[in-house]
Motif scaffolding. Structure first.
Motif, PDB file in Angstrom:
ATOM      1  N   TRP A 183       0.428  10.592   2.738  1.00 18.75           N
ATOM      2  CA  TRP A 183       0.179   9.762   1.547  1.00 18.75           C
ATOM      3  C   TRP A 183      -0.595  10.546   0.505  1.00 18.75           C
TER       4      TRP A 183
ATOM      5  N   PRO B  54      -2.041   8.008  -6.788  1.00 12.03           N
ATOM      6  CA  PRO B  54      -1.108   8.043  -7.915  1.00 12.03           C
ATOM      7  C   PRO B  54      -1.226   9.306  -8.770  1.00 12.03           C
TER       8      PRO B  54
ATOM      9  N   ASP C 219      -0.492  -6.103   3.571  1.00 13.27           N
ATOM     10  CA  ASP C 219      -1.808  -6.637   3.913  1.00 13.27           C
ATOM     11  C   ASP C 219      -2.710  -6.544   2.685  1.00 13.27           C
ATOM     12  N   THR C 220      -2.896  -7.656   1.997  1.00  9.78           N
ATOM     13  CA  THR C 220      -3.687  -7.603   0.752  1.00  9.78           C
ATOM     14  C   THR C 220      -5.152  -7.265   1.039  1.00  9.78           C
ATOM     15  N   ARG C 221      -5.585  -7.465   2.282  1.00  6.44           N
ATOM     16  CA  ARG C 221      -6.969  -7.094   2.611  1.00  6.44           C
ATOM     17  C   ARG C 221      -7.124  -5.584   2.621  1.00  6.44           C
ATOM     18  N   LYS C 222      -6.020  -4.874   2.798  1.00  4.06           N
ATOM     19  CA  LYS C 222      -6.086  -3.417   2.851  1.00  4.06           C
ATOM     20  C   LYS C 222      -5.607  -2.764   1.551  1.00  4.06           C
ATOM     21  N   CYS C 223      -5.095  -3.575   0.653  1.00  4.65           N
ATOM     22  CA  CYS C 223      -4.633  -3.007  -0.620  1.00  4.65           C
ATOM     23  C   CYS C 223      -5.817  -2.847  -1.559  1.00  4.65           C
ATOM     24  N   VAL C 224      -5.999  -1.630  -2.074  1.00  2.00           N
ATOM     25  CA  VAL C 224      -7.130  -1.367  -2.956  1.00  2.00           C
ATOM     26  C   VAL C 224      -6.696  -1.233  -4.414  1.00  2.00           C
ATOM     27  N   GLY C 225      -5.466  -1.604  -4.682  1.00  2.00           N
ATOM     28  CA  GLY C 225      -5.011  -1.611  -6.072  1.00  2.00           C
ATOM     29  C   GLY C 225      -4.955  -0.239  -6.710  1.00  2.00           C
ATOM     30  N   CYS C 226      -4.586   0.764  -5.928  1.00  2.00           N
ATOM     31  CA  CYS C 226      -4.632   2.138  -6.463  1.00  2.00           C
ATOM     32  C   CYS C 226      -3.367   2.520  -7.219  1.00  2.00           C
TER      33      CYS C 226
ATOM     34  N   THR D 277     -10.252   0.608   4.922  1.00  2.00           N
ATOM     35  CA  THR D 277      -9.374  -0.551   5.124  1.00  2.00           C
ATOM     36  C   THR D 277      -9.126  -0.772   6.608  1.00  2.00           C
TER      37      THR D 277
ATOM     38  N   ILE E 279      -2.442   4.679   0.413  1.00  2.00           N
ATOM     39  CA  ILE E 279      -3.649   5.333   0.909  1.00  2.00           C
ATOM     40  C   ILE E 279      -4.515   4.361   1.714  1.00  2.00           C
ATOM     41  N   GLY E 280      -4.192   3.082   1.649  1.00  2.00           N
ATOM     42  CA  GLY E 280      -4.927   2.123   2.474  1.00  2.00           C
ATOM     43  C   GLY E 280      -4.146   1.691   3.706  1.00  2.00           C
ATOM     44  N   ILE E 281      -2.974   2.275   3.903  1.00  2.00           N
ATOM     45  CA  ILE E 281      -2.048   1.889   4.986  1.00  2.00           C
ATOM     46  C   ILE E 281      -1.936   0.366   5.020  1.00  2.00           C
TER      47      ILE E 281
ATOM     48  N   ALA F  73      -0.725   3.795  -6.095  1.00  2.00           N
ATOM     49  CA  ALA F  73      -0.003   4.955  -5.547  1.00  2.00           C
ATOM     50  C   ALA F  73       1.428   4.547  -5.222  1.00  2.00           C
TER      51      ALA F  73
ATOM     52  N   VAL G  64     -10.137   5.897   1.812  1.00  2.00           N
ATOM     53  CA  VAL G  64      -9.712   4.500   1.700  1.00  2.00           C
ATOM     54  C   VAL G  64      -9.143   3.984   3.018  1.00  2.00           C
TER      55      VAL G  64
ATOM     56  N   THR H 156       4.918   4.827   2.918  1.00  2.00           N
ATOM     57  CA  THR H 156       4.434   6.159   3.282  1.00  2.00           C
ATOM     58  C   THR H 156       3.191   6.521   2.487  1.00  2.00           C
ATOM     59  N   THR H 157       3.212   6.240   1.201  1.00  2.00           N
ATOM     60  CA  THR H 157       2.177   6.816   0.351  1.00  2.00           C
ATOM     61  C   THR H 157       0.949   5.933   0.209  1.00  2.00           C
TER      62      THR H 157
END
Lengths: 1101, 391, 242
Positions: A133, A136, C37-44, A352, C200-202, C46, A348, C197-198
């Motif tokens: 990964w 952006p 999983d919105t708990r793991k999404c950090v809004g980056c 998470t 960053i918070g899986i 990517a 991150v 894949t990309t």
């Protein structure tokens, strides 16, 4: 004009095999940026030939592309390198189609971009379909490299500095003029480096350096003067090589050549330092640390100073970060790990994962909620600059309730630490002497008790030194000890508070109070009650008690992770120290889930047995001496000491004081500078009050020669006399290393993955791409500088091309840090070698010449195969199962730590002559260099909004504005305002306002070329920001870097309005009262203050 | 048996000549402007347009449904006249067919140029998906186009044969189905609350009738085919349709507003109070409904007032359709979408680009030219006869 | 001793295994799905950018934007991030409206677009309740700058076909409606969609919902799994953990 001449981009052309058909007409665009103006092309008859040759190569490369269903999963189309879209430097996997980068992903061999990462021995042939990964910005790197405003040929200014008028000149002409002087269209003349390269005899330089050391060591000013006279007699024949013979400590005229850089990493770092110091003999090679987080680094340096042979020395410029992969509780202070803070791709996923599995809770202390705050257990929106108040409150609660790690802190020496199986220890139990007012001073020594210091032999056998032991209070007695003693266990009473009677030299007796360092810290923490600290910081006391409780409830698996929000204040050093001390209280350094240091394989071969000790591989190197232009030395001992305050501050505890370089040149303090080389930096844009640099940069009288290395014309390089086009990060070498938060020892390698986009030049008879290295090599060739050329790495060991250094460095990494290949990577198989070659089939000989590469490591086949192993994986990464050692981190700091920093206490403020504090304490933020609370003064004058900056993950400070994909996510930045302030000021989202401050009441960037850029931006009203604080994100509001028109060879290159959006309000940042051409700064840690400015917002129509 | 209808040719006044002249100039100028628009359309492709992804349909689609609706209405008018054998209006009916054809051609040009791949239009017929209303519509257009052509052919020399009356009877119903289906194209889109309504096809029908009548009225006025009686008749019918339209709009807006379902209220509020509020209040309601209604009520069916009222109604059909197409699309389907990613076409605020305006003007010019030329070729100003095979 | 670090399984490698298992089954028995999983999404963002890069999306075309919402009032405030790929509905409103059968449900459940069949009428765009379809107007990011950059013209591999970009032409995908296809071309290679894949918070889980052993099936059955606009009955195969 022939279009052939301007089509110099590698491109995919008709290729029936895989159906890649691009129409040529798409590329019919002319631009002088491309060197495409007819006049120039005709002057360079060689160009057409070279280009068509390179095009042919690309064409054949495209044909050779395997007919794979999905070429982006074909290992033959993949090269591994290292990102540089921000300083995190994530390892990347670059997928190339027909010589052009098609996609950038994370490297699955690397801990930052895959977790757990792949076994290092996995063949890259099997990894084609495994991607890591990447953030952006990493994805958008393609747009940095293929920037329509990239430079290809050397630019020389064709008008006054900053006029935006340029001409392209040949590489040879540029080298000639920079070495021997040049003349410009506006009639100005620049000096050549030959004029500045005055002292050329390394032996004389070394003798002089020794004599100057003696002068500086003399504390008696009269005696010092005599030493100067003696110096003048001794070196009478060489005095003309000095800047000022009456002040030999200013050094030789060579020091009037300054090399400064922004984002420089190892590899190129070695080149610049070799060039500036070893070859040119200048002390002035300075980085940008203090604009990033200088005080974080220099607090780390102070805390890591070791007691060696009677001196505090060996402090490392570094910092610790929390191990978020294993921690259970983290306090993130001024550190937005989701958006910056050296490592979102690594960090991150650890957070998470911790949140989803209920391993981790964390607190965010920051005036802005941000993305990181959105998932925090608690968000404490503190007043900017009061970070240490919170830390001291926590320290107070923890000490008062004895919730610190007593066993760890009691250890006074190595023996005690080893007995407890601790990886390190600190001086919490050591005794500190207090003065009559109760202020802490020097550490107590055996001599204070009347003990005679012990003579000990020096390690290098050059004589003896006097050992005066330190003292702890244990069971009602003073106990002296040697911190480095590994035999006799000494522990001290942490709550020691006692007295002893000191007999002066004159026989007078005096009672001196002593306390343990921990109690000294406790005193500092007790300057206010918890409630008062909470009030100062603008947070709730209840939260502080809860956080203190939580922080001390997870053993060592808790950490306070801080970043530039803490350090970039005028009180940055003590902010940082307070938080580092908090970590010390639970003894979490070197523990899993605690505080971690960065660890990398050494590319410089300094470790025993490594094949290429780069630093030593030089003959005839110049010795350097003299004060630097940024004065990282003691004011008091210099011969230009004239009482307090000094004309400009001195920074004995810091180096790379970025904000001082250009204003000091402007003030000619301590001496005038003749030439400045600037590499990959944009101080005008990046520095707080960076506009003040323009006054100096635009004036050839203050700075006679200004050369920039840049890939485009940026906000600072626009003032250059010459711009040397450089290679972007996907076309060049570097050894990025990683950051303290990565608990894995690793060494990502940045290597060329595409053909260079700059023109080809000839240096030492070899064709190479125009770039930093080839240019410096050419200067060295012309001036015959040591350390470069046929004997650059020693007799018969040439340094003619960049790979002569870099392949050696890769070999050192591949070899590892133990003799006899014991720590070496595996040799590459024949299959891997084939892949190595095939994946580089699109690279021209200028950057990929197997014979030359092998020759650089003496054609050592075994080493070569190991080099290939490393390059095939984009670096070297420690095995996953080796990163922990029980509950400790395998890669540890493992040394002594200063809770009380005696060396800092021993250093004086060059403005007041007062001692700095050795203990963490609360210092009010927003002071000028004379100690005036200017922030408060400005607030009283109606500038009642506190300006902060922040970074989003979408932009890096000054170099991602051409990344159009990122711009599509956030086309502009905003001025963030809390809804309460918005209501008070009558503002709503979308309103335009101008940012004005006390020192920039007009609210503009005065570009010094007749134009002014107003600091105007759009309001965004939000809730997640402390009322009274306004903020803007960095990376917008450009006026150069493709944002406005320039003229090259008489042709206008139009700017792109997409690159000019938003606001960059750094010019509003407060300047110093004493040095109005410089922003506020931290005189201890050197940091420049980003967050101590008060502003007003003026609505514009 | 032959019956001579009123010979208009002799009554052609100077005023009509002047209007006709003006119409020619206007049509030629519009077509010229449109040619430049067309040039832009083919050089820039869709890159020159302001519609995109969040507002995927713009001026051209609004113009297309307005024109097709008007066409169907005008044709239905003719069909009614022929079916009911109102001989005195035969000339007006012939003109109506011609107008229907012109509007149809202009409308189809609009939608054709709106396609991402205009050259693939044949797929609509040869590879039709009949789960799609648009698939059905594409066949309806073919049939409708044929009906128009046949109608024009049959009546080409001013003699209206008997079977035309039966032919009209069938094609009248087809026109109704066709106009209703046009509405269904929108009515079935569940994602757009404003469209998804049983009322939508009905509204389309009423509007089709109204706009068609408006077109006939202004056409008759320009070409001098309108006289006292037909003008009165048209005024009355138009007033009825205006009333129906007001009724349906009222029903639609008030029920939606009263029910307070935000998905429906927001587009309606956008129409009533959004950045283009004046399109509804001024153009659609003011110039398109109230002013014509007043003209018709107080104009006592005179030629001038009827013609102008019809012209207003026909012209403002665009305003009505714009208000149908755009506000429904200009709503974030998910909160925050507007700021999540930006780019051309990823905006909820739409205003047609210059290219769109030019092309649209061009299609009107094209339709106008077709009508003007047709008027002369088919000699519509000549007397019209019914049923005679011996003439 | 490695018990101090939770023994970690590489989730991406596990999901790639899941995919390979699914690929061994007949196409009709797979049912690709995604759990975010919105708990793991950090809004980056990517995922957004990786998708743009992977599929060579031009300006104005986006398959997976991330919505960012601030909730609450100071100081009790948070932010929520929600990536929005195509929901790959089992009852997709976009499919029946297509007049030329250019968009259709594949046997494996992916709603696909036949670029050569699409006429660009954009009816499907209006029909999607999630705004998951965008129109390719034919732009490039570097148009109007000193140089049209080549990387934008490189082919994408959507639906397993090379589509080089030819600005100024009307060659597909220019002039088409476009949408997320779960990176079908990568799935066929045993790879995960680029966004998965990309991340960053899986934060994404992906695989065959019909496979009981797959991680995605396990996550889709979590009690906190929801779908967007459930009331429409579109039956998305993209689930959100909240």
């Amino acid at each position: 004009m022939s279009n052939e001449l301007i089509n110099r981009r590698p491109m995919v052309k008709e290729d029936d095999e895989n159906g890649l058909i691009f129409s040529r007409r798409t590329f019919i665009k002319t631009s002088a940026l491309l060197g495409g103006a007819a006049a120039i092309a005709s002057q360079l008859p060689g160009v057409a030939k070279t280009l068509s040759a390179s095009e042919q190569r690309v064409e054949s490369a495209a044909r050779a592309t395997d007919t794979h269903d999905y070429p982006l999963a074909d290992p033959n189309n993949i090269l591994y390198s290292c990102c540089l879209q921000c300083n995190t430097g994530c390892p990347i996997k670059v997928k190339i189609v027909g010589g052009v980068v098609s996609k950038i992903d994370g490297n699955p061999y690397a801990p930052s971009t895959f977790w757990p990462y792949l076994d290092y021995n996995t063949s890259p042939k099997e990894v084609g379909s495994i991607d890591g990964w990447i953030c952006p910005k990493g994805q958008a790197g393609i747009q940095t490299v293929y920037d329509p405003y990239r430079l290809r040929k050397v630019l020389k200014r064709a008008g006054p500095r900053g006029s935006g008028k340029w001409e392209t000149i040949s590489f040879e002409q540029a080298v000639e003029e920079i070495v021997n002087g040049g003349k410009f269209a506006d009639g100005t003349i620049s000096p050549g480096l030959n004029d500045i390269y005055a002292l050329r005899d390394p032996e004389v330089a070394k003798e002089m350096a020794k004599a100057v050391d003696a002068i500086l060591a003399e504390k008696d000013k009269e005696k010092q003067k005599e030493l100067v006279e003696e110096f003048k007699r001794t070196f009478a024949a060489h005095l003309d090589a000095l800047i000022d013979p009456d002040h030999p400590d200013l050094g030789p005229k060579n020091n009037q050549f300054v090399f400064m850089w922004g984002r420089l990493k190892d590899g190129r770092g070695e080149v610049i330092k070799r060039f500036t110091g070893n070859a040119f003999g200048s002390v002035n090679a300075h980085g940008h640390t203090t604009v990033c987080q200088g005080s974080l680094y220099f607090t780390g340096k102070a805390m890591s100073e070791q007691f060696v042979e009677g001196k505090w020395t060996g402090g490392q410029k570094f910092y610790w970060q929390g191990d978020l992969a294993n921690t259970e509780f983290a306090i993130l202070v001024g550190n937005k790990v989701f958006e910056g803070g050296d490592g979102p791709p690594y960090r991150v996923s650890k957070i998470t994962d911790g949140l989803a599995n209920s391993r981790l809770r964390y607190v965010v202390i920051d005036p802005r909620l941000g993305k990181t705050g959105s998932k925090a257990w608690k968000w404490l929106p503190n007043k900017p600059g009061t970070e240490s108040a919170i830390a001291l409150a926590l320290i107070q609660i923890i000490i008062a309730n004895q919730r610190y790690n007593k066993q760890y802190l009691e250890n006074a020496n190595w023996a005690a630490a080893l007995a407890d199986d601790e990886p390190n220890f600190c001086n919490a139990s050591w005794l500190v002497k207090l003065d009559d007012e109760g202020k802490p001073g020097k550490l107590m020594r055996g001599s204070d008790l009347g003990l005679e210091p012990e003579e000990r032999p020096k390690a290098d056998g050059s004589g003896t030194w006097k050992f005066d032991p330190f003292v702890v209070w244990k069971d009602g007695k003073f106990v002296t000890f040697d911190p480095n003693d590994k035999e006799k266990v000494v522990e001290g009473d942490l709550t020691a508070d006692t007295e002893f009677t000191m007999t002066g030299k004159d026989g007078t007796m005096k009672k001196v109070r002593v306390k343990s360092a921990l109690m000294v810290l406790f005193d500092s923490a007790n300057e206010h009650t918890v409630e008062e600290w909470a009030e100062i910081a603008g947070v709730r006391a209840r939260d502080l008690y809860e956080i203190a409780q939580e922080f001390t409830s997870h053993g060592r698996k808790a950490c306070a992770d801080i970043h530039r929000g803490v350090s970039q204040h005028t009180n940055g050093y003590y902010n940082v120290q307070a938080w580092n001390d908090l970590n010390l209280l639970i003894g979490n350094y070197d523990y899993a889930g605690g505080m971690s240091v960065g660890s990398a394989y050494d590319q410089n071969g300094a470790k025993e047995g490594q094949p290429y000790p780069i630093a030593e591989m030089i003959s005839g190197a110049m010795g350097t001496f003299g004060h630097t232009i940024i004065r990282s030395s003691k004011y008091e001992t210099s011969t230009i000491f004239k009482g307090y305050p000094a004309k400009r501050p001195w920074y004995p505890l810091a180096s790379d004081v970025y904000q001082e370089i250009i204003p000091s040149i402007g003030d000619a303090y301590p001496y005038p500078v003749k030439a400045l080389f600037l590499y990959m930096g944009s101080p005008v844009y990046a520095l707080p009050a960076g506009h003040t640099n323009i006054e100096v940069l635009k004036d050839p009288a203050q700075l006679p020669l200004f050369v920039c290395f840049d890939i485009v014309i940026g906000e600072t390089s626009m003032y250059a006399d010459y711009i040397i086009p450089d290679l972007s990060y996907l076309e060049r070498w570097e050894f990025h290393k990683s950051h303290p938060n990565v608990i894995v020892k690793n060494a990502p390698v940045r290597q060329p993955v595409i053909a260079p986009l700059t023109e080809t030049v000839k240096v030492f008879g070899i064709e190479q791409p125009l770039c930093l290295e080839s240019f410096l090599l050419a200067i060295a060739e012309k001036m015959n500088l040591p350390g470069f050329g046929p004997d650059g790495f020693g007799k018969g060991k040439p340094y003619l091309r960049m790979e002569d250094l870099y392949i050696k460095q890769v070999a050192n990494i591949a070899f590892g840090e133990k003799p006899d290949f014991a720590d070496a990577v595996e040799e590459a198989s024949d299959e891997e070698i084939e892949l190595f070659l095939k994946a580089r089939r699109h690279l021209p000989k200028t950057v990929f010449d197997v014979d030359a590469w092998k020759a650089a490591i003496d054609n050592n086949e075994s080493l070569w195969r190991r080099v290939i192993t490393v390059l095939n994986r984009g670096g070297r990464f420690q095995p996953y199962n080796k990163i922990l050692n029980g509950d400790k981190l395998a890669n540890k700091y493992g040394k002594y730590l200063n809770l009380y920093c005696e060396k800092t206490y021993d250093t004086k403020d060059s403005m007041t002559g007062e001692h700095f504090s050795g203990v963490a304490r609360y210092v009010a933020p927003g002071q000028d260099s004379l100690g005036n609370l200017v922030s408060e003064q400005d607030r009283a004058e109606g500038y009642d909004l506190h300006l902060i900056t922040f970074r989003t993950i979408i932009q890096t400070k000054s170099r991602t504005s051409g990344n159009y994909w990122l711009r599509a996510v956030e086309p502009t930045n905003h001025i963030l305002v809390n809804s309460q302030d918005a209501a008070r000021l009558g503002l709503k989202t979308g309103d335009r306002v101008r940012v004005v401050s006390k020192t920039n009441p007009e609210g503009v960037w005065n570009l010094g070329n007749g134009s002014k850029v107003p600091m105007e931006g759009q309001i965004q009203v939000i809730e997640g920001l402390r009322p009274g604080v306004v903020g803007f994100s960095l990376g917008y509001g450009h006026w150069a870097y493709g944002a406005s028109d320039v003229m090259i060879d008489g042709q206008v290159i139009q700017g792109d309005p997409r690159r000019a959006t938003g606001i960059h309000a750094n010019a509003a940042m407060r300047t110093d009262t004493h040095n109005p051409n410089t922003s506020l700064r931290d005189l201890v840690g050197g940091s420049v203050a980003f967050y101590d400015t008060m502003v007003k917002l003026e609505k514009v129509a | 048996m032959t019956t001579l209808t009123t010979p208009f040719a002799e009554q052609e006044s100077r005023q009509t000549k002047w209007v006709l002249w003006f119409a020619w100039v206007l049509a030629i100028a519009s077509a010229g402007i449109g040619a430049y628009g067309l040039f832009l359309r083919f050089v820039l492709g869709h890159a020159g347009a302001n519609y995109g992804s969040y507002v995927p349909w713009g001026l051209w689609i609004a113009a297309y449904i307005a024109l097709i609706g008007a066409s169907a209405g005008a044709f239905a008018f003719a069909a009614v006249i022929f079916t009911l054998r109102k001989l005195r209006y035969y000339s007006l009916a012939r003109l109506a067919i011609l107008l229907a054809f012109g509007a149809f051609a202009a409308g189809m040009t609009n939608v054709w140029l709106d396609l991402g791949h205009p050259l693939r239009f044949w797929k609509l017929m040869l590879q039709t998906s009949f789960t799609s209303i648009m698939g059905w519509m594409s066949w309806f257009y073919v049939i409708y186009g044929l009906i128009l052509v046949v109608g024009l052919f049959i009546t080409r020399n001013g003699v209206i044969p008997k079977f035309m009356e039966r032919y009209s009877w069938i094609s009248f119903f087809f026109a109704i189905v066709f106009a209703g289906a046009e509405g269904a194209l929108f009515g079935v889109v569940g994602a757009r609350a404003l469209w998804e309504s049983g009322l939508t096809p009905i509204l389309f029908l009423v509007e089709a009738g109204l706009f068609g009548l408006g077109l006939v009225a202004i056409g008759g006025f320009i070409f001098g085919c309108l006289e006292k009686q037909s003008a009165r008749m048209l005024s009355v019918v138009m007033l009825i349709f205006l009333g129906l339209l007001l009724l349906f709009k009222w029903a639609e807006y008030t029920t939606a507003l009263y029910a307070s379902v935000p998905a429906k209220v927001e587009p309606i509020m956008t129409i009533l109070t959004g950045p283009f509020w004046w399109v509804f209040w001024f153009f659609h309601l003011g110039l398109g409904i109230l002013l014509p209604a007043l003209l018709l009520l107080f104009g006592r069916g005179n030629i001038w007032s009827t013609g102008i009222a019809g012209g207003l109604i026909a012209a403002m059909s665009l305003a009505s359709k714009l208000n149908l197409v755009l506000p429904a699309l200009a709503q974030e389907e998910l909160k925050g979408l507007a700021h999540a990613f930006t780019g051309p076409g990823l905006v909820f605020a739409y205003f047609p680009s210059l290219m769109e305006w030019l092309v649209w003007i061009g299609t009107l010019g094209l339709g106008g030219l077709i009508v003007l030329i047709g008027f002369h070729i088919f000699n519509i100003s000549a007397p019209t006869y019914s049923g005679s095979s011996n003439r | 001793m490695s018990d101090t670090i939770v023994p970690k399984e590489n989730l991406l490698l596990r999901m790639q295994e899941d995919i390979r298992r699914a690929l061994e089954k007949p196409e009709g028995e797979r049912r690709w799905g995604m759990v975010i999983d919105t708990r793991k999404c950090v809004g980056c963002h990517a995922c957004t950018i990786s998708c743009v890069a992977e599929n060579k999306l031009p300006p104005g075309v986006v398959y997976r934007p991330v919505l960012d919402q601030e909730i609450g009032t100071y100081p009790n405030v948070t932010r929520r991030f929600m990536p929005r790929p195509c929901m790959q509905c089992e009852k997709p409103p976009c499919v029946p409206v297509c007049p030329v059968n250019a968009t259709y449900i594949r046997p494996d459940g992916i709603v696909a677009i036949d670029y050569e069949q699409c006429i660009g009428c954009r009816y499907c765009i209006t029909a999607c309740p999630y705004s998951a379809r965008t129109f390719d107007l034919g732009h490039t990011y570097t148009e109007g700058t000193p140089e049209q950059e080549v990387y934008e013209l490189l082919p994408n591999y959507e639906y397993g076909v090379e589509h080089p970009r030819k600005p100024g032409s009307e060659e597909s995908p220019i002039g088409n409606a476009r949408k997320c296809h779960f990176c079908l071309h990568r799935l066929e290679q045993g790879q995960l969609p680029m966004c998965v894949t990309t991340c960053i918070g899986i934060a994404n889980y992906f695989g065959d919902l019909n496979d009981r052993e797959s991680l995605v099936a396990e996550m889709a059955a979590q009690p906190n799994a929801i779908v967007l606009k459930e009331e429409l009955g579109t039956k998305p195969k993209v689930f959100y953990l909240i």
